[in-house]
Design a protein around this motif. Structure first.
Motif, PDB file in Angstrom:
ATOM      1  N   ASP A 228       0.021   4.277  -7.222  1.00  0.00           N
ATOM      2  CA  ASP A 228       0.162   4.511  -5.786  1.00  0.00           C
ATOM      3  C   ASP A 228      -1.070   5.202  -5.214  1.00  0.00           C
ATOM      4  OD1 ASP A 228       1.052   4.799  -3.223  1.00  0.00           O
ATOM      5  OD2 ASP A 228       2.924   5.812  -3.725  1.00  0.00           O
ATOM      6  N   SER A 229      -2.170   4.461  -5.144  1.00  0.00           N
ATOM      7  CA  SER A 229      -3.391   5.024  -4.563  1.00  0.00           C
ATOM      8  C   SER A 229      -3.242   5.359  -3.079  1.00  0.00           C
ATOM      9  CB  SER A 229      -4.567   4.073  -4.760  1.00  0.00           C
ATOM     10  OG  SER A 229      -5.113   4.204  -6.044  1.00  0.00           O
ATOM     11  N   PRO A 230      -2.594   4.512  -2.248  1.00  0.00           N
ATOM     12  CA  PRO A 230      -2.506   4.849  -0.822  1.00  0.00           C
ATOM     13  C   PRO A 230      -1.824   6.195  -0.556  1.00  0.00           C
ATOM     14  CG  PRO A 230      -1.999   2.534  -1.142  1.00  0.00           C
ATOM     15  CD  PRO A 230      -2.084   3.142  -2.505  1.00  0.00           C
ATOM     16  N   SER A 231      -0.689   6.443  -1.204  1.00  0.00           N
ATOM     17  CA  SER A 231       0.006   7.723  -0.992  1.00  0.00           C
ATOM     18  C   SER A 231      -0.809   8.884  -1.541  1.00  0.00           C
ATOM     19  CB  SER A 231       1.387   7.700  -1.655  1.00  0.00           C
ATOM     20  OG  SER A 231       2.215   6.734  -1.054  1.00  0.00           O
TER      21      SER A 231
ATOM     22  N   GLN B 171      -3.642   9.696   0.854  1.00  0.00           N
ATOM     23  CA  GLN B 171      -3.143  10.362   2.057  1.00  0.00           C
ATOM     24  C   GLN B 171      -2.796  11.814   1.774  1.00  0.00           C
ATOM     25  OE1 GLN B 171      -3.188   8.599   5.105  1.00  0.00           O
ATOM     26  NE2 GLN B 171      -3.141  10.738   5.731  1.00  0.00           N
ATOM     27  N   LEU B 172      -2.165  12.076   0.626  1.00  0.00           N
ATOM     28  CA  LEU B 172      -1.804  13.439   0.259  1.00  0.00           C
ATOM     29  C   LEU B 172      -3.049  14.311   0.090  1.00  0.00           C
ATOM     30  CD1 LEU B 172       0.080  15.689  -0.668  1.00  0.00           C
ATOM     31  CD2 LEU B 172       0.110  14.628  -2.949  1.00  0.00           C
ATOM     32  N   VAL B 173      -4.026  13.808  -0.652  1.00  0.00           N
ATOM     33  CA  VAL B 173      -5.243  14.589  -0.894  1.00  0.00           C
ATOM     34  C   VAL B 173      -5.995  14.815   0.415  1.00  0.00           C
ATOM     35  CG1 VAL B 173      -7.474  14.596  -2.068  1.00  0.00           C
ATOM     36  CG2 VAL B 173      -5.422  13.848  -3.292  1.00  0.00           C
TER      37      VAL B 173
ATOM     38  N   TYR C  76       0.507   9.442  -8.003  1.00  0.00           N
ATOM     39  CA  TYR C  76       1.025  10.229  -6.879  1.00  0.00           C
ATOM     40  C   TYR C  76       2.095  11.235  -7.293  1.00  0.00           C
ATOM     41  CZ  TYR C  76       3.396  11.175  -2.436  1.00  0.00           C
ATOM     42  OH  TYR C  76       3.978  11.793  -1.351  1.00  0.00           O
ATOM     43  N   GLN C  77       3.104  10.786  -8.019  1.00  0.00           N
ATOM     44  CA  GLN C  77       4.189  11.694  -8.385  1.00  0.00           C
ATOM     45  C   GLN C  77       3.736  12.817  -9.318  1.00  0.00           C
ATOM     46  OE1 GLN C  77       7.507   9.296  -9.681  1.00  0.00           O
ATOM     47  NE2 GLN C  77       8.014   8.699  -7.587  1.00  0.00           N
ATOM     48  N   PRO C  78       2.930  12.522 -10.351  1.00  0.00           N
ATOM     49  CA  PRO C  78       2.395  13.634 -11.151  1.00  0.00           C
ATOM     50  C   PRO C  78       1.579  14.615 -10.312  1.00  0.00           C
ATOM     51  CG  PRO C  78       2.167  11.591 -12.359  1.00  0.00           C
ATOM     52  CD  PRO C  78       2.611  11.226 -10.974  1.00  0.00           C
ATOM     53  N   LEU C  79       0.824  14.109  -9.352  1.00  0.00           N
ATOM     54  CA  LEU C  79       0.039  15.006  -8.514  1.00  0.00           C
ATOM     55  C   LEU C  79       0.945  15.910  -7.693  1.00  0.00           C
ATOM     56  CD1 LEU C  79      -2.582  16.056  -7.358  1.00  0.00           C
ATOM     57  CD2 LEU C  79      -2.562  14.157  -5.714  1.00  0.00           C
ATOM     58  N   GLN C  80       2.014  15.377  -7.155  1.00  0.00           N
ATOM     59  CA  GLN C  80       2.951  16.217  -6.413  1.00  0.00           C
ATOM     60  C   GLN C  80       3.501  17.335  -7.293  1.00  0.00           C
ATOM     61  OE1 GLN C  80       5.778  13.226  -4.818  1.00  0.00           O
ATOM     62  NE2 GLN C  80       5.207  14.019  -2.805  1.00  0.00           N
TER      63      GLN C  80
ATOM     64  N   VAL D 102      -9.897   9.978  -7.376  1.00  0.00           N
ATOM     65  CA  VAL D 102      -8.528  10.123  -6.880  1.00  0.00           C
ATOM     66  C   VAL D 102      -7.869   8.751  -6.798  1.00  0.00           C
ATOM     67  CG1 VAL D 102      -7.206  10.691  -4.783  1.00  0.00           C
ATOM     68  CG2 VAL D 102      -8.943  12.282  -5.656  1.00  0.00           C
ATOM     69  N   ILE D 103      -8.663   7.708  -6.630  1.00  0.00           N
ATOM     70  CA  ILE D 103      -8.147   6.370  -6.326  1.00  0.00           C
ATOM     71  C   ILE D 103      -8.220   5.433  -7.538  1.00  0.00           C
ATOM     72  CG2 ILE D 103      -8.855   6.639  -3.933  1.00  0.00           C
ATOM     73  CD1 ILE D 103     -11.227   4.785  -4.496  1.00  0.00           C
ATOM     74  N   ASN D 104      -7.541   4.265  -7.380  1.00  0.00           N
ATOM     75  CA  ASN D 104      -7.617   3.128  -8.316  1.00  0.00           C
ATOM     76  C   ASN D 104      -6.821   3.356  -9.608  1.00  0.00           C
ATOM     77  OD1 ASN D 104      -9.205   1.866  -6.448  1.00  0.00           O
ATOM     78  ND2 ASN D 104     -11.106   2.059  -7.599  1.00  0.00           N
ATOM     79  N   ARG D 105      -6.509   2.251 -10.245  1.00  0.00           N
ATOM     80  CA  ARG D 105      -5.857   2.171 -11.556  1.00  0.00           C
ATOM     81  C   ARG D 105      -4.381   2.534 -11.546  1.00  0.00           C
ATOM     82  NH1 ARG D 105     -10.655   4.384 -15.419  1.00  0.00           N
ATOM     83  NH2 ARG D 105     -11.687   2.375 -15.710  1.00  0.00           N
ATOM     84  N   GLY D 106      -3.991   3.610 -10.902  1.00  0.00           N
ATOM     85  CA  GLY D 106      -2.611   4.073 -10.972  1.00  0.00           C
ATOM     86  C   GLY D 106      -1.673   3.347 -10.033  1.00  0.00           C
TER      87      GLY D 106
END
Length: 202
Positions: free
Chosen positions: A46-49, A52-54, A18-22, A40-44
């Motif tokens: 903060d998948s929920p945030s 939601q952002l994407v 999430y933070q790198p994506l921001q 976009v999901i899994n492994r990292g």
């Protein structure tokens, strides 16, 4: 979705970073369209945030979220129709396309099979046998040390979830924007190279 007035940025596998994506989104031109290349999901962390952002960018018309093998696995693991109403993400993920078409290029998660259909898990057969029929193909799925071009294939997953970078590639200009990914959270993936792998019949 296509735009005649802006460029596009294809982002490799985010995997809940999430933070790198921001940081990456803040570094990209706000008027340009973002294409998320799946997973976009899994492994990292903060998948929920991240989801939601994407999704908020998709709803605002600023982004397209393509289906990757991790989104597909999520859907298959929750295939009971009775779960659709309680979980809005099932409906949303079912809507994800598998291909985004630009001018002379396309983005998809992993590549195309022998029949020209998107394949969310393909690797070597696509790398070794792609005939250029879709134009330049921008893919994620297989982490690389950096954004790499192999003929008419551009690989943009640079392993953000494994301590690599999160990358965005512009097909119109061939520019690359990158930010640091997260601290390593899982075993590093097995290294693969498009040039050294033996060709396998498709």
């Amino acid at each position: 979705m296509r735009s005649l007035t802006c460029n596009h940025w294809v982002i490799g596998d985010v995997h809940g970073c999430y933070q790198p994506l921001q940081r990456l989104l803040n570094a990209l031109p706000k008027k340009d369209h973002v294409v998320f290349c799946g997973d976009v999901i899994n492994r990292g962390p903060d998948s929920p945030s991240t989801m939601q952002l994407v999704w908020s960018l998709v709803m605002a018309g600023r982004a397209t979220w393509l289906r990757g093998n991790h989104e597909q696995a999520f859907l298959q693991s929750r295939s009971d129709p009775d779960l659709t109403n309680p979980n809005p993400w099932l409906t949303r993920l079912h809507q994800l396309p598998t291909v985004f078409c630009g001018q002379g290029w396309v983005a998809t998660h992993a590549g195309f099979n022998c029949n020209g259909h998107p394949d969310l898990t393909i690797r070597e057969p696509f790398w070794e046998h792609y005939d250029g029929s879709h134009g330049v193909v921008v893919i994620g799925h297989t982490p690389r040390p950096d954004v790499e071009r192999h003929g008419r294939i551009v690989m943009v997953d640079t392993g953000a979830v494994y301590g690599g970078k999160l990358s965005a590639y512009c097909p119109e200009t061939e520019a690359v924007v990158q930010v640091e990914g997260v601290q390593e959270t899982a075993a590093a993936p097995r290294k693969r190279t498009a040039s050294s792998l033996q060709a396998r019949p498709c």
